[in-house]
Motif scaffolding. Structure first.
Motif, short mmCIF file in Angstrom:
data_model
loop_
_atom_site.label_atom_id
_atom_site.label_comp_id
_atom_site.label_asym_id
_atom_site.label_seq_id
_atom_site.Cartn_x
_atom_site.Cartn_y
_atom_site.Cartn_z
N TRP A 183 57.08 63.86 59.61
CA TRP A 183 57.57 63.98 60.98
C TRP A 183 58.91 64.72 61.07
O TRP A 183 59.35 65.05 62.17
CB TRP A 183 57.75 62.59 61.59
CG TRP A 183 56.47 61.86 61.89
CD1 TRP A 183 55.20 62.26 61.60
CD2 TRP A 183 56.36 60.60 62.54
NE1 TRP A 183 54.29 61.31 62.03
CE2 TRP A 183 54.98 60.28 62.61
CE3 TRP A 183 57.27 59.68 63.06
CZ2 TRP A 183 54.51 59.10 63.19
CZ3 TRP A 183 56.81 58.51 63.64
CH2 TRP A 183 55.44 58.22 63.70
N GLY A 184 59.56 64.98 59.95
CA GLY A 184 60.86 65.63 59.98
C GLY A 184 61.91 64.78 60.68
O GLY A 184 62.66 65.26 61.53
N THR A 185 62.00 63.52 60.30
CA THR A 185 62.83 62.57 61.05
C THR A 185 64.33 62.72 60.79
O THR A 185 65.13 62.04 61.45
CB THR A 185 62.41 61.12 60.71
OG1 THR A 185 62.49 60.92 59.29
CG2 THR A 185 61.01 60.83 61.19
N ASN A 211 59.24 62.60 69.07
CA ASN A 211 59.03 63.41 67.88
C ASN A 211 57.63 64.04 67.90
O ASN A 211 56.63 63.35 68.12
CB ASN A 211 59.19 62.52 66.65
CG ASN A 211 59.02 63.27 65.36
OD1 ASN A 211 57.91 63.60 64.97
ND2 ASN A 211 60.12 63.52 64.68
N PRO A 212 57.51 65.37 67.66
CA PRO A 212 56.19 66.02 67.71
C PRO A 212 55.17 65.42 66.75
O PRO A 212 53.99 65.28 67.09
CB PRO A 212 56.51 67.47 67.35
CG PRO A 212 57.94 67.65 67.73
CD PRO A 212 58.60 66.33 67.45
N THR A 497 50.73 68.64 59.98
CA THR A 497 51.80 67.72 60.39
C THR A 497 52.74 68.36 61.40
O THR A 497 53.72 67.75 61.80
CB THR A 497 52.62 67.25 59.17
OG1 THR A 497 53.44 68.34 58.71
CG2 THR A 497 51.73 66.75 58.05
N LEU A 498 52.45 69.60 61.79
CA LEU A 498 53.27 70.40 62.71
C LEU A 498 54.55 70.92 62.07
O LEU A 498 55.46 71.36 62.76
CB LEU A 498 53.60 69.63 64.00
CG LEU A 498 52.41 69.43 64.96
CD1 LEU A 498 52.82 68.60 66.17
CD2 LEU A 498 51.86 70.78 65.40
N ARG A 499 54.64 70.88 60.74
CA ARG A 499 55.75 71.53 60.04
C ARG A 499 55.44 73.02 59.93
O ARG A 499 54.37 73.42 59.46
CB ARG A 499 55.95 70.93 58.65
CG ARG A 499 56.43 69.48 58.69
CD ARG A 499 56.58 68.93 57.28
NE ARG A 499 57.69 69.56 56.59
CZ ARG A 499 58.96 69.13 56.65
NH1 ARG A 499 59.27 68.09 57.39
NH2 ARG A 499 59.90 69.74 55.97
N VAL A 500 56.39 73.86 60.38
CA VAL A 500 56.17 75.30 60.44
C VAL A 500 56.08 75.89 59.03
O VAL A 500 56.86 75.55 58.14
CB VAL A 500 57.33 75.97 61.22
CG1 VAL A 500 57.22 77.49 61.15
CG2 VAL A 500 57.33 75.50 62.67
#
Length: 633
Positions: A183-185, A211-212, A497-500
């Motif tokens: 999630w890149g928290t 959070n996206p 996971t929507l991480r670019v």
């Protein structure tokens, strides 16, 4: 797959709304119209269980026996779609809580939380009673669980849902640290140190959004937990009936998105769906064809069943236009041509009262001496003339288009480069261009395997925003081993996971395989932008350059002046294209027309005429001339 020796014709039947004298009239009119199947009991919970544990089945017994004696089969519902007032009054905790934290009230339908223990218990008890009583009834030929899951209140944010979400996350992630990474928290100080700190992603302070990664996981969780409801009730039915198939009706419409139907399709005995036209759209027959083809994609190319559509106007659009004379026949036969095992409606007799009293039906308020009922009889006779159509699948297309519900979930989020682009609208634009060129399309999911892809001359990827590494490799292998591929803009931007993905937008598929290096996104300020080669574009541009590809068209005006708009690359015996913009309708047609000519993909119909093959049958529907022709070779 639904196996039948005839095409089904009928619709939702709600005899509890009418006196027994009307029941007898209904039977006569059904027989007159060649009706052979009705869906029964869908919204009948309050009539079947009048208080907690007090079941009343006598009226249903009578209707079931009457239908069977009249030669009409039953798709029997377990009635769990709308819990009765006494249940929500006694247990208000079953009611769903919306994004703003407000508990929704009883009075509509589907007013339940999928995580509610009470709802699940009561739904299971009712299902058990119905299955035990009617599993051997000779009228029953299929079972109908719930109705249109996720249509009205799919996302519940109550405490029970939040607890279930945490349990779902624990199964998905091996540790809280893996979740934090996904999630890149570390952005906005959102790091979690134990599971209980995680909220349901409800509304956050103005100007911010949840959070996206949490948002898209909550959508996955919702589809999964709702599917668990279906499977629980399905398995109860199967305990008593090991012969007749069990299904639930999907909603194959452009604006429905809550359930992942490719995943759901694996759990039903056959795929069924509902579809309602946007009557304000003068080309709505194209949307109908797209959604019928998509439903066949859920069914993996096999036959399926149109469980609901309308005989004329619906009741829930801003302007509920009636269908024009002959339109209903064209609509129904387009579904049948594209794989449906018949044509079913909501509903048989138009209601006198309630929210849907102005929704059309097979028998309108004005009765049988009406255009609608006469056209219903005409359609029933046509379907009755060609029962063996049911034995054949719709012919496989040369072109496959990737469709994926998670892409839609990702594109529905805020804080994207522009709010002007739309995943379903882009898919529809690509499909519309192919339809008008007379080119048939099959739909496949992003999880498609290489063996399936190799069966197609051309694979299209419109705005497939997220691809895992294994998924990206499947499409790479397809393109580099003889398959022809078109990748649309804003595709392969992130992993699941929507991480670019770093190092050039579009990942290795765009940068290395096709050979276009995309640096930056340039949403248009202008309505349209001119491209070379006579194309026009809208909405989207990119700062990009060739990285091994061959230029097809570049931006001639606007901020992206001189950048790559369309490129292609020969990969041995195949070609891969990158479309880095949204083309206008005419330009999209021209682009696909050229590709089809290069690859030898043959057109069947053209513009307003669709020609579809199903086994030895050819169904030709001319939407301009308002004609339907069914021929058998």
């Amino acid at each position: 797959m639904l196996k039948t020796n005839k095409l089904f014709f009928g619709g939702d039947y709600n005899p509890e709304q009418w006196s027994k004298d009307v029941w007898k009239q209904d039977i006569q009119l059904m027989q007159k119209a060649n009706v052979n199947l009705v869906s029964l009991g869908i919204f009948s919970w309050a009539k079947l269980e009048i208080s907690d544990g007090d079941y009343q089945f006598e009226w249903l017994d009578e209707v079931m026996d009457l239908l069977h004696a009249s030669g009409i089969s039953v798709d029997l519902a377990n009635a769990t779609a709308s819990p009765p007032a006494w249940l929500s009054s006694k247990h208000p905790e079953i009611l769903p809580v919306n994004f703003d934290g407000i508990r929704l009230e009883f009075g509509g339908r589907q007013a339940y939380c999928a995580a509610s223990t009470v709802y699940k218990q009561k739904a299971a008890q009712l299902t058990e009673k119905l299955a035990e009583r009617y599993a051997k009834h000779p009228a029953v030929v299929m079972w109908h669980v719930n109705n249109e899951y996720g249509c009205h209140a799919p996302y519940c944010y109550c405490d029970a849902s939040r607890d279930a979400f945490i349990g779902w996350l624990k199964n998905k992630y091996t540790s809280i640290e893996e979740l934090n990474t996904s999630w890149g928290t570390d952005f906005w100080s959102q790091r979690y140190y134990n599971w209980e700190e995680i909220p349901a992603p409800k509304r956050t302070p103005d100007g911010t959004h949840p959070n996206p990664g949490a948002q898209i996981d909550y959508r996955r969780f919702t589809s999964d937990i709702t599917l668990d409801l279906f499977k629980t009730e399905r398995d109860i039915i199967k305990k008593y009936d090991k012969v007749n198939p069990v299904t639930t009706n999907f909603m194959s419409m452009k604006f429905t998105h809550a359930m992942d139907y490719f995943a759901w399709a694996k759990e039903v005995d056959f795929v069924s769906t509902d579809h309602y036209l946007a009557q304000h759209d003068i080309e709505n027959h194209i949307d109908l064809a797209q959604m019928a083809d998509l439903t066949r994609g859920f069914a993996n190319g096999k036959q399926w069943l149109l469980m609901e559509h309308s005989s004329s106007a619906v009741n829930w659009q801003p302007r509920n236009y009636a269908k024009t004379p002959g339109q209903e026949k064209r609509n129904a036969m387009s579904f049948v041509a594209r794989g449906s095992q018949g044509a079913m409606y909501f509903q048989w007799r138009q209601s006198q009262a309630g929210s849907e009293r102005f929704h059309s039906a097979m028998v309108p308020h004005a009765g049988e001496d009406t255009r609608v009922y006469r056209e219903i009889m005409e359609l029933g006779a046509l379907l009755n003339e060609h029962p063996d159509l049911a034995n054949y699948e719709t012919a496989r297309a040369d072109v496959a288009m990737v469709y994926d519900y998670e892409q839609m979930w990702a594109m529905m989020q805020d804080n994207l480069p522009t709010e002007d682009v739309s995943y379903p609208e882009t898919v529809a634009a690509w499909y519309r261009a192919l339809y008008k060129e007379g080119i048939s399309v099959d739909f496949v999911s992003a999880d498609v395997d290489l063996t399936t892809l190799k069966g197609y001359k051309l694979v299209l990827m419109p705005m497939v925003h997220m691809l895992s590494d294994p998924q990206e490799q499947v499409f790479t292998n397809y393109a580099t081993n003889g398959g022809n591929l078109v990748v649309g803009y804003f595709s392969n931007i992130s992993d699941r996971t929507l991480r670019v993905k770093l190092g050039g937008y579009g990942g290795a598929l765009v940068k290395d395989v096709i050979g276009v290096y995309v640096e930056e996104f340039y949403p248009f300020r202008e309505a349209t932008v001119e491209l070379s080669n006579g194309y026009q574009a809208k909405l989207w541009g990119e700062l990009s350059r060739l990285n091994g590809a061959e230029l097809v068209a570049e931006f001639k005006t606007g901020q992206a002046l001189g950048s790559v708009a369309i490129a292609k690359r020969k990969l041995g015996s195949s070609t891969a294209w990158y479309q880095g913009t949204e083309l206008t309708d005419d330009s999209q047609r021209a682009f696909f027309r050229g590709i089809a000519a290069d690859l030898g993909i043959q057109a069947t119909g053209l513009e307003s005429t669709e020609v579809v093959k199903r086994g030895p049958y050819q169904i030709e529907i001319d939407h301009k001339a308002n004609t339907v022709k069914v021929t058998k070779s």
